[in-house]
Design a protein around this motif. Structure first.
Motif, mmCIF file in Angstrom:
data_model
loop_
_atom_site.group_PDB
_atom_site.id
_atom_site.type_symbol
_atom_site.label_atom_id
_atom_site.label_comp_id
_atom_site.label_asym_id
_atom_site.label_seq_id
_atom_site.Cartn_x
_atom_site.Cartn_y
_atom_site.Cartn_z
ATOM 1 N N LEU A 29 -6.772 0.685 1.544
ATOM 2 C CA LEU A 29 -7.766 -0.373 1.671
ATOM 3 C C LEU A 29 -8.393 -0.421 3.056
ATOM 4 N N VAL A 73 -7.419 4.199 -4.605
ATOM 5 C CA VAL A 73 -7.835 2.981 -3.893
ATOM 6 C C VAL A 73 -8.636 3.346 -2.646
ATOM 7 N N SER A 77 -12.464 2.354 -1.823
ATOM 8 C CA SER A 77 -12.749 1.660 -0.570
ATOM 9 C C SER A 77 -13.770 2.436 0.256
#
Length: 248
Positions: A29, A73, A77
């Protein structure tokens, strides 16, 4: 209970992997966000292709550190922050240029693919390390069979190896005749039951029954087939030592 293989690990290994994967998800993230933010001062001088490639490097780093999920992820991101910081209009999630839309999509697709490859490479590395650990157990036991003056030394050593290898709560060795009908770990690595009750692993030397290890499973699921086959081989090494030593 099912006797199929499972993704089984020792408790301390599970906690270590969970912590590592948690860090990797956080990095997935944050890392692309920080990289994109660092590129803001030079975004007018840096081509969008080069900016996307730099973000792909961040995705690969996250995927190599953590799981496939962390890599995905990170790819999501990276695509989002590429849009927000590095394409016009800046600081919005709108893209005005068709070329920028294509670059963002390619960044997402390439990031996901690369993260899959990196995660696969990490998994293969773990398999190699695990195989090496299995081989080391067998080699240590084989050396002990050749050098130990007492078969009891080999039995005690293998008991300890089985506890670590299979995540057992306890393990004992029984000489003599078979009694009862406990669940059994068979030569092909299959088991007739794996639960709180003892599971027997029979020991043969030169074709003759020598005794059996009585395994008390721990709280984890059934160990993987590879670990069970190593356990059977350790029992065979024990049988060779007992056969050489003669009747107990």
């Amino acid at each position: 209970m099912s006797t199929g293989t499972s993704t089984w690990r020792m408790p301390h290994e599970m906690s270590a992997w969970a912590a590592r994967d948690g860090l990797a998800l956080a990095a997935g993230l944050l890392a692309p966000f920080l990289v994109a933010l660092a590129l803001v001062p030079v975004r007018t001088d840096l081509s969008h292709t080069n900016a996307a490639l730099i973000l792909v490097v961040a995705v690969v780093a996250v995927a190599a550190l953590g799981s496939r999920t962390a890599g995905v992820v990170a790819a999501l991101s990276a695509a989002a922050w590429y849009d927000f910081f590095l394409t016009r209009p800046y600081e919005t999630f709108d893209i005005s240029a068709t070329a920028d839309v294509e670059t963002a999509i390619l960044l997402l697709v390439v990031g996901v693919i690369v993260s899959q490859l990196a995660a696969r490479a990490r998994r293969l590395e773990v398999v190699v390390v695990t195989d090496a650990a299995y081989l080391a157990r067998l080699q240590r036991t084989g050396d002990l069979v050749r050098s130990a003056g007492s078969a009891d030394t080999v039995v005690d050593h293998v008991r300890g190896e089985l506890v670590q290898l299979l995540g057992l709560r306890a393990c004992r060795f029984e000489h003599g005749t078979l009694m009862g009908r406990p669940a059994r770990l068979l030569k092909d690595g299959s088991v007739t039951g794996w639960g709180p009750e003892e599971v027997e692993l029979r020991v043969y030397g030169n074709g003759r029954y020598q005794g059996r290890f009585m395994l008390t499973p721990g709280p984890e699921a059934l160990p993987p087939l590879q670990a069970r086959l190593v356990a059977v081989t350790l029992a065979d090494q024990t049988g060779a030592a007992l056969d050489t030593a003669g009747p107990a």
